[in-house]
Design a protein around this motif. Structure first.
Motif, short mmCIF file in Angstrom:
data_model
loop_
_atom_site.label_atom_id
_atom_site.label_comp_id
_atom_site.label_asym_id
_atom_site.label_seq_id
_atom_site.Cartn_x
_atom_site.Cartn_y
_atom_site.Cartn_z
N LYS A 164 1.21 -3.19 5.51
CA LYS A 164 2.06 -2.53 4.58
C LYS A 164 2.93 -1.49 5.14
CE LYS A 164 3.19 -0.80 -0.15
NZ LYS A 164 2.67 -0.47 -1.33
N LYS A 165 2.12 -0.63 5.90
CA LYS A 165 2.70 0.59 6.72
C LYS A 165 3.58 0.18 7.92
CE LYS A 165 1.10 4.85 8.82
NZ LYS A 165 0.12 5.72 8.99
N ALA A 166 3.16 -1.16 8.27
CA ALA A 166 4.04 -1.48 9.59
C ALA A 166 5.26 -2.15 9.06
CB ALA A 166 2.90 -2.42 10.34
N GLY A 167 5.31 -2.53 7.60
CA GLY A 167 6.55 -3.05 7.40
C GLY A 167 6.37 -4.63 7.18
N TYR A 168 5.22 -5.18 7.21
CA TYR A 168 5.02 -6.66 7.48
C TYR A 168 5.08 -7.19 5.93
CZ TYR A 168 4.86 -6.25 12.25
OH TYR A 168 5.14 -5.95 13.57
N ILE A 169 4.32 -6.54 4.91
CA ILE A 169 4.35 -6.97 3.66
C ILE A 169 4.67 -5.82 2.51
CG2 ILE A 169 2.16 -8.52 4.07
CD1 ILE A 169 0.32 -6.58 2.97
N VAL A 170 5.07 -6.33 1.68
CA VAL A 170 5.29 -5.58 0.51
C VAL A 170 4.36 -5.79 -0.76
CG1 VAL A 170 7.77 -4.92 1.20
CG2 VAL A 170 7.20 -7.07 -0.37
N SER A 171 4.23 -4.61 -1.66
CA SER A 171 3.55 -4.89 -2.70
C SER A 171 4.42 -4.60 -3.82
CB SER A 171 2.30 -3.92 -2.90
OG SER A 171 2.81 -2.52 -2.87
#
Length: 140
Positions: free
Chosen positions: A50-57
């Protein structure tokens, strides 16, 4: 070189998100149950992704996790490096200058192996994995 569970489990989990791309969030529980991964462990991996921008919650009753990018825009290498760090075959390749570089017969081999691995993981996208999955499941 053996990838740790970070890379193996993380890639499986992100692959599951890619299978459900565009269909809404996937719960952590669904992924953990399917791949037999600890929820606490997967939460740690997803925090990095998430921090790397590959997933969102998404929070709430219908919440979960989704890919932040289209499957064709994310490579296996991106996910593995986020979770594992740089992929290398030998520590000597990470040093700026090895003291024995000029006489080392194996350094060239390690370098070629590392380049081959990076070429593969940087040229396989999540969409490629989806396509491969569909081929495999169609054969069953």
């Amino acid at each position: 070189m053996i990838l740790s569970t970070k890379g193996r489990y993380g890639l499986k989990a992100v692959f599951e998100l890619s299978l459900n791309y565009g269909e809404g969030p996937v719960t952590l529980k669904k992924i953990c149950d399917k791949y037999e991964i600890s929820e606490n462990y997967l939460e740690q991996l997803f925090a990095k992704l998430k921090k790397a921008g590959y997933i969102v919650s998404t929070r709430g009753a219908y919440g979960g996790y989704s890919l932040a990018k289209q499957p064709q825009d994310v490579t296996v290498g991106m996910i593995l490096r986020t979770l594992e760090g740089e992929i290398t075959t030998s520590e000597c390749l990470n040093k700026d200058v090895c003291r024995r570089e000029s006489v080392c017969a194996t350094r060239t081999i390690w370098s070629k192996i590392e380049k081959s691995i990076n070429d593969v993981i940087d040229n396989i996208t999540l969409l490629d994995m989806i396509d491969e999955h569909h081929k495999i499941t169609a054969e069953d």
